[in-house]
Each structure stands twice: as structure tokens, then as C-alpha cells.
Design a protein around this motif. Structure first.
Motif, mmCIF file in Angstrom:
data_model
loop_
_atom_site.group_PDB
_atom_site.id
_atom_site.type_symbol
_atom_site.label_atom_id
_atom_site.label_comp_id
_atom_site.label_asym_id
_atom_site.label_seq_id
_atom_site.Cartn_x
_atom_site.Cartn_y
_atom_site.Cartn_z
ATOM 1 N N TYR A 183 0.790 -1.461 0.053
ATOM 2 C CA TYR A 183 -0.123 -0.118 -0.163
ATOM 3 C C TYR A 183 0.866 1.439 0.006
ATOM 4 O O TYR A 183 1.812 1.250 0.038
ATOM 5 C CB TYR A 183 -0.969 -0.015 1.089
ATOM 6 N N HIS A 184 0.253 2.412 -0.302
ATOM 7 C CA HIS A 184 0.933 3.724 -0.416
ATOM 8 C C HIS A 184 2.078 3.608 -1.502
ATOM 9 O O HIS A 184 3.124 4.101 -1.320
ATOM 10 C CB HIS A 184 1.789 4.326 0.994
ATOM 11 N N THR A 185 1.783 2.905 -2.486
ATOM 12 C CA THR A 185 2.841 2.493 -3.684
ATOM 13 C C THR A 185 2.965 3.792 -4.473
ATOM 14 O O THR A 185 1.875 4.258 -5.045
ATOM 15 C CB THR A 185 2.252 1.269 -4.429
ATOM 16 N N ILE A 186 4.169 4.111 -4.875
ATOM 17 C CA ILE A 186 4.522 5.248 -5.803
ATOM 18 C C ILE A 186 5.579 4.761 -6.502
ATOM 19 O O ILE A 186 6.736 4.174 -5.824
ATOM 20 C CB ILE A 186 5.014 6.627 -5.156
ATOM 21 N N PRO A 187 5.578 4.757 -7.896
ATOM 22 C CA PRO A 187 6.773 4.134 -8.723
ATOM 23 C C PRO A 187 8.041 4.834 -8.383
ATOM 24 O O PRO A 187 7.981 5.881 -7.859
ATOM 25 C CB PRO A 187 6.263 4.229 -9.866
ATOM 26 N N SER A 188 9.171 4.217 -8.899
ATOM 27 C CA SER A 188 10.396 5.064 -8.779
ATOM 28 C C SER A 188 10.302 6.264 -9.364
ATOM 29 O O SER A 188 9.689 6.721 -10.391
ATOM 30 C CB SER A 188 11.468 4.134 -9.779
ATOM 31 N N LEU A 189 11.122 7.288 -8.664
ATOM 32 C CA LEU A 189 11.033 8.824 -8.972
ATOM 33 C C LEU A 189 12.400 9.305 -9.605
ATOM 34 O O LEU A 189 12.611 9.968 -10.085
ATOM 35 C CB LEU A 189 10.644 9.661 -7.859
ATOM 36 N N THR A 190 13.427 8.432 -9.098
ATOM 37 C CA THR A 190 14.923 8.911 -9.318
ATOM 38 C C THR A 190 15.598 7.697 -9.913
ATOM 39 O O THR A 190 15.413 6.545 -9.651
ATOM 40 C CB THR A 190 15.552 9.386 -8.024
ATOM 41 N N VAL A 273 28.469 2.697 -9.406
ATOM 42 C CA VAL A 273 27.377 1.778 -9.166
ATOM 43 C C VAL A 273 26.008 2.629 -8.920
ATOM 44 O O VAL A 273 26.064 3.634 -8.540
ATOM 45 C CB VAL A 273 27.622 0.891 -7.968
ATOM 46 N N GLY A 274 25.041 2.146 -9.420
ATOM 47 C CA GLY A 274 23.871 2.847 -9.538
ATOM 48 C C GLY A 274 22.493 1.933 -9.547
ATOM 49 O O GLY A 274 22.625 0.845 -9.962
ATOM 50 N N THR A 275 21.371 2.618 -9.643
ATOM 51 C CA THR A 275 20.097 1.890 -9.765
ATOM 52 C C THR A 275 18.973 3.067 -10.250
ATOM 53 O O THR A 275 19.134 4.020 -9.866
ATOM 54 C CB THR A 275 19.704 1.438 -8.440
ATOM 55 N N HIS A 276 18.000 2.395 -11.016
ATOM 56 C CA HIS A 276 16.906 3.151 -11.285
ATOM 57 C C HIS A 276 15.805 2.514 -10.520
ATOM 58 O O HIS A 276 14.645 3.005 -10.931
ATOM 59 C CB HIS A 276 16.610 3.457 -12.775
ATOM 60 N N ASP A 277 15.820 1.256 -9.939
ATOM 61 C CA ASP A 277 14.732 0.687 -9.481
ATOM 62 C C ASP A 277 14.596 0.944 -7.893
ATOM 63 O O ASP A 277 14.888 0.083 -7.030
ATOM 64 C CB ASP A 277 14.901 -0.847 -9.371
ATOM 65 N N VAL A 278 13.827 1.896 -7.462
ATOM 66 C CA VAL A 278 13.760 2.499 -6.192
ATOM 67 C C VAL A 278 12.285 2.736 -5.926
ATOM 68 O O VAL A 278 12.020 4.021 -5.672
ATOM 69 C CB VAL A 278 14.790 3.774 -5.807
ATOM 70 N N PRO A 279 11.455 1.788 -5.916
ATOM 71 C CA PRO A 279 10.024 1.990 -5.694
ATOM 72 C C PRO A 279 9.642 2.443 -4.402
ATOM 73 O O PRO A 279 10.538 2.321 -3.313
ATOM 74 C CB PRO A 279 9.434 0.678 -6.185
ATOM 75 N N GLU A 348 5.246 7.280 8.033
ATOM 76 C CA GLU A 348 4.363 7.837 7.050
ATOM 77 C C GLU A 348 4.702 9.505 6.862
ATOM 78 O O GLU A 348 4.874 10.077 5.623
ATOM 79 C CB GLU A 348 3.101 7.834 7.342
ATOM 80 N N PRO A 349 5.162 10.171 7.787
ATOM 81 C CA PRO A 349 5.458 11.693 7.813
ATOM 82 C C PRO A 349 6.852 12.001 6.983
ATOM 83 O O PRO A 349 6.805 12.648 6.047
ATOM 84 C CB PRO A 349 5.426 12.276 9.121
ATOM 85 N N ILE A 350 7.881 10.902 7.508
ATOM 86 C CA ILE A 350 9.045 11.257 6.625
ATOM 87 C C ILE A 350 8.873 10.438 5.268
ATOM 88 O O ILE A 350 9.619 10.862 4.363
ATOM 89 C CB ILE A 350 10.077 10.571 7.402
ATOM 90 N N PHE A 351 7.947 9.447 5.079
ATOM 91 C CA PHE A 351 7.802 9.255 3.644
ATOM 92 C C PHE A 351 7.344 10.087 2.655
ATOM 93 O O PHE A 351 7.778 10.172 1.749
ATOM 94 C CB PHE A 351 6.803 7.951 3.959
ATOM 95 N N ARG A 352 6.180 10.842 3.083
ATOM 96 C CA ARG A 352 5.643 12.045 2.311
ATOM 97 C C ARG A 352 6.764 12.991 2.171
ATOM 98 O O ARG A 352 6.859 13.675 0.981
ATOM 99 C CB ARG A 352 4.596 12.523 3.150
ATOM 100 N N TYR A 353 7.584 13.215 3.191
ATOM 101 C CA TYR A 353 8.527 14.300 3.145
ATOM 102 C C TYR A 353 9.579 13.859 1.825
ATOM 103 O O TYR A 353 9.996 14.631 0.999
ATOM 104 C CB TYR A 353 9.278 14.513 4.283
ATOM 105 N N THR A 354 9.982 12.556 2.142
ATOM 106 C CA THR A 354 11.006 11.856 1.221
ATOM 107 C C THR A 354 10.449 12.315 -0.289
ATOM 108 O O THR A 354 11.041 12.364 -1.371
ATOM 109 C CB THR A 354 11.215 10.682 1.363
#
Length: 418
Positions: A183-190, A273-279, A348-354
Motif C-alpha cells: 500500500y501507499h505505492t509510488i513508482p520509482s522517482l529517481t 554503481v547505481g540503480t533506477h529501481d527504487v519504488p 508515514e510523515p517522513i515517507f511523504r517528505y521523502t
């Protein structure tokens, strides 16, 4: 799910799958309470992994509580008590209010931190299986009762336990197998790449914010600085087409002139090293005979570098729930229901901030005004950085009333601005 083993006393009280920053401390805390714990990981240690690897003050406080902070500092990991953010026209630097007496963070290399945590688990009496993959869970529709373990060069073996804990990362095998609700799922942003540099001394955690870009720089072991270069996720294919060129261009053009000048003399000492998979998501972190902790149960973009600190917090919550259920102090539903509610309340508050930070959006006029107010107000600026340190609630700087109070106190309220 593999068929349940024949009825007999379980081999262990708890099996923890994954031995990094969520798994080893969970196993350690349970063993310190006298429970029989098996910790398994498909890797061997010491070993490295992709990570922003900063631990904020509320994570440092937990290392101290577990008796591990001094041990970590003795490895040469420098304390970092100053945080800085650079938006181009505005640069802020501050020292956050203390969290349980700790103002500083640390940025240990994962090859050091993870091994230290694993050793602490072993010292507590945890049995450890390295280079051992979990290929299945035992049990039935009613309950998980153990794991099927494959050791290198040996036949699979079934190992039973009263609980199986998935501490095996955002792509958790345990979570997939039990079909943990998300739940609260948001796809990768960065999308982000990092590497390590020498001759680039830093005395703070510094994050450069630019539209569509983000460049954090943090001091770590051996006098090195880890520098990350982040882009918006919709550009990840272009980034990947020339990682080194795009990384270097970003660091040289999307940072302060002072940092870019010092960067010219730096020397790279590690591969990119890097990634684009950060859901971004929460998962239901428990069910009959199983639990999730760390990135397996809750994951967010690494832009705020809060993953390890949050994992440490949740380790204490899940180990309490496991202990209470195993000891019969609370029912399983009471113990783990509290774990989920408390985790979500804190996260949840820091999740929204992030999520807001990870969008890499240009500053609005109001955000610019608030940042200018923080330039003026030293105490408010330190408390702003306290959001990341865990000593200040994120909503303190998000509510209309707190913003209005800050702007009035600094004389920058619209209509009467300086």
C-alpha cells in the motif's frame, strides 16, 4: 509454499532471512533475550552493496543503545554533525537538535557496517549460515513454519521455526512468497549513481538540489567522500547510456562553484554503481508465522538517506513484537498489529517528505521565501535539519501555521516582506 513439516518441536524460535542492516540487528536483539535464532544470507561477509549508507542521529542513538557505536567509530568512520543543503541561490548549514543526546550521523561503508552487525549477532549467540539461499517457505495456507535452505554444494534442507522474518530487501523473497499486501505505492522517482573520491575532504553532509538533479556528498571511511549523482527517473535510459560522462557533468555543473572547483582535484577510487529501481511502498509486515522488517516491509527513495536509520528503528519494533508473541505476553495479532501501527505512524510523515524531495522540482516562490526565512533564523534552520536527524517532526515545517509563524518572526510574511 512447501508442505508443512511433520509435527515436531521447531529447530529454532526465529529464522531471519537476510543478514544486513535489518536482519543482523533483529537476530541479535532476539538472541540477547534468550531466543534460538538462525540468520541466513545468500552472500558472504564482509561484502559491499549499493547504498547511500548514511545513518542519521536517530539511527546512531540505536547503535549506542545496542553497544555498537563505539565499535563503529573505532573503525575510523567520522562523525558528521553538520548538515547542509544548497539550492543554488540559497545555501543552508546547520546542526540538528539532539536525538536522545546524539547530534551527529555517520556514513560507514557497508562492507564495514554490515560485517560489524553480523559479528554482533554471532556474539549474541545467533547461528549464522552464509552463502545459503532460501528457496522456499515451509507451511501451508494457515501458517509459515520454516524455510527450505540450499547451501553451496549441498542438498536442500528444511529448517523449521516458530517465526520466519524477511529482512531480505525491497525485492524480498519472503514478502513475495506470502503475497504481503502492498500500500501507499509510488513508482520509482529517481535514478542514482555513486562512487568514492579521495582528495575531496568534507566536514558535513552536503546535498545540492537542482531541478531534475540531486548531488549529495558525504565523508566516509579512509578519508574518502561518497558522491551521489541523481537524476529524475524518466531520464534513466539517457543517464545509463553514458554513466561516467553524465555523472561527471552533473557533479561539475549542478553543484556550488566552490564544490565544483574542489572536485577538479579529486581522484576516483571505485567503480560507478547505481540503480533506477527504487519504488516507494509499505507492505503489511506480518502474518501467521512470518514478519517483515527493513526494506522488505517499507521502502522509499534513497534521496533522504533514511533507509538504514528507519531499519534500525523498525528492528526494535519487530523484535519487541516477536518477543512478546513468543513469550506469550501478547497474542500474535496484538503484538504484530502494534508493530505495524507504530511503524506506519512513525514512517508515514517522513515517507511523504521523502517523496516530495525525490521529485526534484524547482522551488516555488513560497518555498524560496521559507528558505530565506531559515537563513535568518538560526534556531529554525537547525530544527529544519532536525527533520532528517529524527529529532523534529516533518510536519513542523509543512503546516500552514508553522510556515506563517516562521515568516512573521523573520519579517518575511508576504505583503510586508523585507
Amino acid at each position: 509454499m512447501q508442505p508443512a513439516a511433520a509435527s515436531r518441536a521447531p529447530d529454532y524460535d526465529v529464522i531471519v532471512v537476510g543478514a544486513r542492516t535489518a536482519g543482523s540487528p533483529t537476530a541479535m536483539l532476539l538472541a540477547r533475550r534468550g531466543w534460538r535464532v538462525l540468520l541466513v544470507d545468500r552472500m558472504t561477509f564482509p561484502s559491499d552493496m549499493m547504498s547511500s549508507h548514511f545513518i542519521h542521529a536517530y539511527g546512531v542513538a540505536r547503535l549506542a543503545r545496542w553497544g555498537l557505536l563505539d565499535r563503529l567509530l573505532k573503525t575510523g568512520c567520522p562523525p558528521v554533525d553538520r548538515l547542509a543543503s544548497d539550492w543554488g541561490p540559497i545555501q543552508l548549514t546547520g546542526t540538528p537538535p539532539p536525538y536522545e543526546g546524539y547530534r551527529f550521523g555517520v556514513c560507514p561503508r557497508r562492507i564495514v557496517l554490515d560485517h560489524l552487525l553480523l559479528q554482533a549477532a554471532q556474539e549474541a549467540g545467533v547461528e549464522v549460515e552464509q552463502a545459503a539461499g532460501v528457496t522456499g517457505l515451509l507451511g501451508d495456507a494457515d501458517r509459515v513454519t520454516g524455510v527450505r535452505l540450499r547451501r553451496q554444494g549441498r542438498a536442500p534442507v528444511d529448517v523449521t521455526a516458530r517465526y520466519v522474518v524477511g529482512a531480505d530487501g525491497m525485492r524480498s523473497f519472503v514478502a513475495r512468497t506470502v503475497n504481503a499486501e502492498e500500500y501507499h505505492t509510488i513508482p520509482s522517482l529517481t535514478t542514482t549513481y555513486l562512487t568514492y573520491w579521495e582528495n575531496l575532504p568534507m566536514d558535513r553532509l552536503l546535498i545540492h538540489w537542482r531541478p531534475g538533479r540531486c548531488v549529495p556528498a558525504i565523508p566516509t571511511h579512509d578519508g574518502l567522500t561518497v558522491v551521489l549523482s541523481g537524476w529524475s527517473h524518466d531520464e534513466w535510459r539517457r543517464y545509463r547510456s553514458d554513466v561516467e560522462g553524465n555523472y561527471l557533468e552533473t557533479v561539475r555543473t549542478q553543484t556550488s562553484p566552490e564544490f565544483a572547483e574542489r572536485f577538479q582535484d579529486a581522484r576516483r577510487v571505485h567503480k560507478f554503481v547505481g540503480t533506477h529501481d527504487v519504488p516507494n511502498f509499505f507492505r503489511r509486515p506480518y502474518g501467521p508465522g512470518w514478519a517483515l522488517v527493513g526494506d522488505a516491509g517499507y521502502h522509499k527513495d534513497p534521496v533522504t538517506a533514511l533507509g538504514i536509520s528507519d531499519a534500525f528503528r523498525d528492528v526494535e519494533l519487530v523484535s519487541d513484537a516477536l518477543h512478546q508473541s513468543l513469550a506469550g505476553e501478547r497474542t500474535e495479532e496484538e503484538a504484530f498489529g502494534h508493530y505495524q501501527r507504530r511503524r506506519d505512524e512513525l514512517a508515514e510523515p517522513i515517507f511523504r517528505y521523502t517523496i516530495e524531495q525525490a521529485r526534484y522540482l524547482p522551488l516555488t516562490n513560497m518555498q524560496m521565501l521559507v528558505l530565506r526565512a531559515l537563513e535568518i533564523d538560526d534556531n529554525a534552520r537547525d530544527r529544519f535539519f532536525g527533520v532528517l536527524a529524527g529529532s523534529v517532526h516533518p510536519d513542523e515545517f509543512g503546516s500552514l501555521s508553522s510556515v506563517a509563524t516562521l515568516l512573521m518572526r523573520t519579517g518575511l510574511m508576504p505583503g510586508g516582506a523585507k
